[in-house]
Design an enzyme around this catalytic site. Sequence first.
Site, short mmCIF file in Angstrom:
data_model
loop_
_atom_site.label_atom_id
_atom_site.label_comp_id
_atom_site.label_asym_id
_atom_site.label_seq_id
_atom_site.Cartn_x
_atom_site.Cartn_y
_atom_site.Cartn_z
N HIS A 1 -4.06 2.92 -5.45
CA HIS A 1 -4.27 1.60 -5.18
C HIS A 1 -4.06 0.87 -6.57
O HIS A 1 -4.49 -0.55 -6.56
CB HIS A 1 -5.70 1.43 -4.73
CG HIS A 1 -5.96 0.15 -3.88
ND1 HIS A 1 -5.31 0.05 -2.59
CD2 HIS A 1 -6.86 -0.91 -4.09
CE1 HIS A 1 -5.75 -1.13 -2.16
NE2 HIS A 1 -6.58 -1.91 -2.86
N ARG B 1 0.81 -1.14 0.09
CA ARG B 1 -0.03 0.01 0.00
C ARG B 1 0.79 1.17 -0.07
O ARG B 1 2.10 1.17 0.46
CB ARG B 1 -0.98 0.11 1.30
CG ARG B 1 -1.98 -1.29 1.23
CD ARG B 1 -2.42 -1.44 2.57
NE ARG B 1 -3.29 -2.73 2.79
CZ ARG B 1 -2.75 -3.88 2.97
NH1 ARG B 1 -1.49 -4.05 3.30
NH2 ARG B 1 -3.59 -4.97 2.86
N TYR C 1 -11.21 -8.03 -7.02
CA TYR C 1 -10.45 -7.28 -7.92
C TYR C 1 -10.14 -8.31 -9.22
O TYR C 1 -10.18 -7.83 -10.49
CB TYR C 1 -8.82 -7.14 -7.36
CG TYR C 1 -9.03 -6.23 -6.10
CD1 TYR C 1 -9.83 -5.12 -6.10
CD2 TYR C 1 -7.91 -6.38 -5.08
CE1 TYR C 1 -9.88 -4.02 -5.03
CE2 TYR C 1 -7.92 -5.43 -4.03
CZ TYR C 1 -8.92 -4.43 -4.15
OH TYR C 1 -8.76 -3.44 -2.86
N ARG D 1 -1.80 -2.31 -6.86
CA ARG D 1 -2.12 -3.54 -6.22
C ARG D 1 -3.42 -4.57 -6.98
O ARG D 1 -3.39 -5.40 -7.02
CB ARG D 1 -2.73 -3.15 -4.78
CG ARG D 1 -1.68 -2.92 -3.73
CD ARG D 1 -2.19 -2.31 -2.44
NE ARG D 1 -3.19 -3.14 -1.74
CZ ARG D 1 -3.01 -4.21 -1.09
NH1 ARG D 1 -1.48 -4.53 -0.93
NH2 ARG D 1 -3.68 -4.74 -0.25
N TRP E 1 -3.45 -9.51 2.06
CA TRP E 1 -5.03 -9.35 2.08
C TRP E 1 -5.03 -10.54 3.24
O TRP E 1 -4.53 -11.57 3.18
CB TRP E 1 -5.60 -9.50 0.99
CG TRP E 1 -5.68 -8.40 -0.24
CD1 TRP E 1 -6.22 -7.27 0.08
CD2 TRP E 1 -5.01 -8.31 -1.41
NE1 TRP E 1 -6.07 -6.50 -0.89
CE2 TRP E 1 -5.23 -7.07 -1.80
CE3 TRP E 1 -4.11 -9.10 -1.94
CZ2 TRP E 1 -4.95 -6.30 -2.88
CZ3 TRP E 1 -3.68 -8.30 -3.32
CH2 TRP E 1 -3.89 -7.44 -3.64
#
Length: 343
Positions: free
Chosen positions: A286, A169, A321, A289, A312
Amino acid sequence: MENLNGLNSLIALDAQDDISARLRELVRDKGAFAANTWEQLISVMRIVAAWAKKEGRIFFPMKSTDLRDYISHMEEKGMAVSTIQVHTSMIAMLHREAQVVSPTSSSTVRRAMRLTRRSALVAGERTGQAVPFRRDDLFSLDVLWVASDRVAIIRNLAFLHVAYSTLLRMSEISRIRVRDIGRAPDGRIILNVGYTKTVLKAGGVTKSLSFQSSERLTSWINMAGLADHPDAFLFCGTHRTNKAIINTTKPLTAPSMEKIFSDAWAALEKNDVKANKDRYTCWTGHSARVGAAQDMAAAGYSVAQIMQEGTWTKPETVMGYIRHIEAQKGAMLDFMEHGKKTN
């Protein structure tokens, strides 16, 4: 509610000294939470308190009927379901920390949230998702930027290599210092990340970079003159005189890191995509990722492997995602195309 660093203006507890004491303890121990979580809590509580004051409701402890009406208020304002869930989660968190019954435990609130989710789905609302920054995008930028003599460009390229390769992140990347860099026997860079949003343990997280990414990060370190500053943050600002602004006290800000992604989007002359939730028209913090997760899924890596790389903790987050990619691997699709199991 003195000395509550922001909560004092939000909560009127009258004579409930026991609850006041627990909230003071919460503020004292705020370091137990991620900075973003704490800021989000304060922000949400400020919004909820303003609504309660305007509507003549009791802000805290909150009644389930008041929370139900607050949920309806957010829905009427057009807030996304994900935003409404964040607000209810923060309200539940404050009540939990104060050791009082949370209004979210009420069947009244559960029904309100179920109705909100159902209404949003019927209306066609979809979960917002950052525009993915894919490996091909990284390689295209690499060709475009690798020979630049601008320190900002070399920094941006190194940053994007690290962001994509590590799935860290933005806040986690910003905390990396020069002293956190190591080398494998073959010369590749190893990054020692003290902790992440979901990994809080001795030893932290270790990330290895590819040869190419190691070269790009090395180029940035050399051009910026960071090698002699082990306590400096790995990524820092740059000056218009084409020099790095070495910093040991303040990491690169979120807006500065977001700008790296938007500058990369502009450099490849990409067209803005249709806004998703009034956001996500180009790459954001983001995006790396999301893009890395999608690329790994397309290459056949398991959800468990992707979760480990991105630290995660919930499979459903990753599945959100990669859902479009996983749909191409569906059993029925395979059956319709081949008439039998192919793997």
